[in-house]
Design a protein around this motif. Structure first.
Motif, short mmCIF file in Angstrom:
data_model
loop_
_atom_site.label_atom_id
_atom_site.label_comp_id
_atom_site.label_asym_id
_atom_site.label_seq_id
_atom_site.Cartn_x
_atom_site.Cartn_y
_atom_site.Cartn_z
N PHE A 212 0.85 -1.18 0.00
CA PHE A 212 0.00 0.00 0.00
C PHE A 212 0.89 1.24 0.00
CE2 PHE A 212 -2.37 -3.30 2.23
CZ PHE A 212 -3.61 -3.25 1.62
N GLU A 213 0.38 2.31 -0.59
CA GLU A 213 1.13 3.57 -0.59
C GLU A 213 1.43 3.99 0.84
OE1 GLU A 213 0.54 8.34 -1.35
OE2 GLU A 213 -1.10 6.97 -1.82
N GLY A 214 2.66 4.39 1.06
CA GLY A 214 3.06 4.85 2.39
C GLY A 214 3.71 3.79 3.24
N LEU A 215 3.58 2.51 2.85
CA LEU A 215 4.22 1.43 3.60
C LEU A 215 5.55 1.06 2.94
CD1 LEU A 215 1.23 -0.96 4.45
CD2 LEU A 215 1.96 1.17 5.55
N ASP A 216 6.35 0.31 3.67
CA ASP A 216 7.66 -0.10 3.16
C ASP A 216 7.53 -1.27 2.18
OD1 ASP A 216 8.99 1.80 4.66
OD2 ASP A 216 9.25 0.46 6.38
#
Length: 276
Positions: A212-216
């Motif tokens: 997901f966007e924002g996760l590593d």
């Protein structure tokens, strides 16, 4: 001079309206006595500005959600509140929530729902499904940059692994035993079916992607299994440690939100709905 019933009711209504005063009931609820035919109308639509700001932002972008929350901070509003739904990978901030003894209207809201990346969506579309050789080989080719093939502890070339999937064949062997006596006869048969490839078939794949966007970036291990018993083999990818890794994504989502907006809005794990 006599008055009609309608005239008397009209005079009574006007008197009630003129004398109407709010009545505060224990607990802080306010009511007023008004005639049945009287209705309240808001004049807000005719004013240059609204009485107060209210609305709902819905976004899939963590970055835009964070910017909106930071820019929306207003000391004049009731205390805000934030709620994180880890199962749905979503968060809701209510800017005018208030407190139990100073409740706000709760109609100024921002909602973030993380959207899976294209690669992660593609992965979820094949995990656990029985695929033909062609279907799996084409999927591996489509996501070649995200994949690494393994045979035990050995890393294989991806093109070699794809060829191994394409060139699989079904091999069947039979063994029969027969024993005949004077009064009895017994016969046993054992059929063995196995799938083999002219190239080394990988035992697993490592799929690397941002879920997901924002996760590593995450490495997801996919164990390859072969289903025989048909003229053509079927192949299945099993996500190793799926539940634990999904929980890790949810925890990371909470940690990122705490870092991005936790200093602006108090956050709580769970969902919230306003009572009527």
């Amino acid at each position: 001079m006599s008055l009609s019933k309608e005239a008397i009711q009209h005079i009574e209504s006007q008197a009630i309206i003129a004398a109407a005063k709010p009545i505060v009931i224990d607990g802080g609820t306010s009511v007023a006595v008004l005639p049945e035919a009287v209705s309240l109308r808001s004049l807000e639509q005719y004013q240059p500005l609204r009485d107060r700001f209210r609305g709902t932002l819905r976004t899939h972008s963590l970055r835009d959600f964070t910017k909106y929350v930071a820019a929306h901070d207003n000391a004049n509003q009731p205390r805000p509140g934030g709620f994180i739904d880890q199962d749905a990978m979503s968060a809701t901030v209510i800017f005018n929530l208030g407190e139990p003894d100073h409740a706000g209207h709760g109609d100024d809201v921002a909602v973030l729902t993380l959207k899976p990346t294209a690669a992660y969506s593609a992965l979820q579309g094949v995990v656990g499904r029985a695929l033909s050789q062609k279907e799996l080989a084409e999927w591996l080719e489509d996501w070649l940059p995200n994949l690494e093939a393994q045979d035990g502890e050995t890393t294989l070339q991806m093109l070699q692994a794809i060829n191994a999937v394409r060139r699989m064949v079904i091999k069947a062997t039979s063994q029969r035993d027969s024993n005949v006596g004077d009064f009895s006869a017994s016969r046993s048969a054992m059929d063995e079916i196995e799938a083999k490839s002219q190239d080394t078939l990988p035992s697993a794949f490592i799929f690397t992607t941002v879920p997901f966007e924002g996760l590593d970036v995450a490495d997801i291990k996919l164990r390859l299994s072969v289903i025989t018993g048909r003229d053509e083999p079927l192949l299945k990818l099993r996500w190793v440690g799926e539940e634990a890794q999904r929980e890790a994504f949810a925890q990371e989502f909470k940690d990122v939100l705490e870092q991005e907006v936790g200093g602006l809005v108090p956050l709580t794990i769970g969902t919230f709905s306003l009572g009527k």
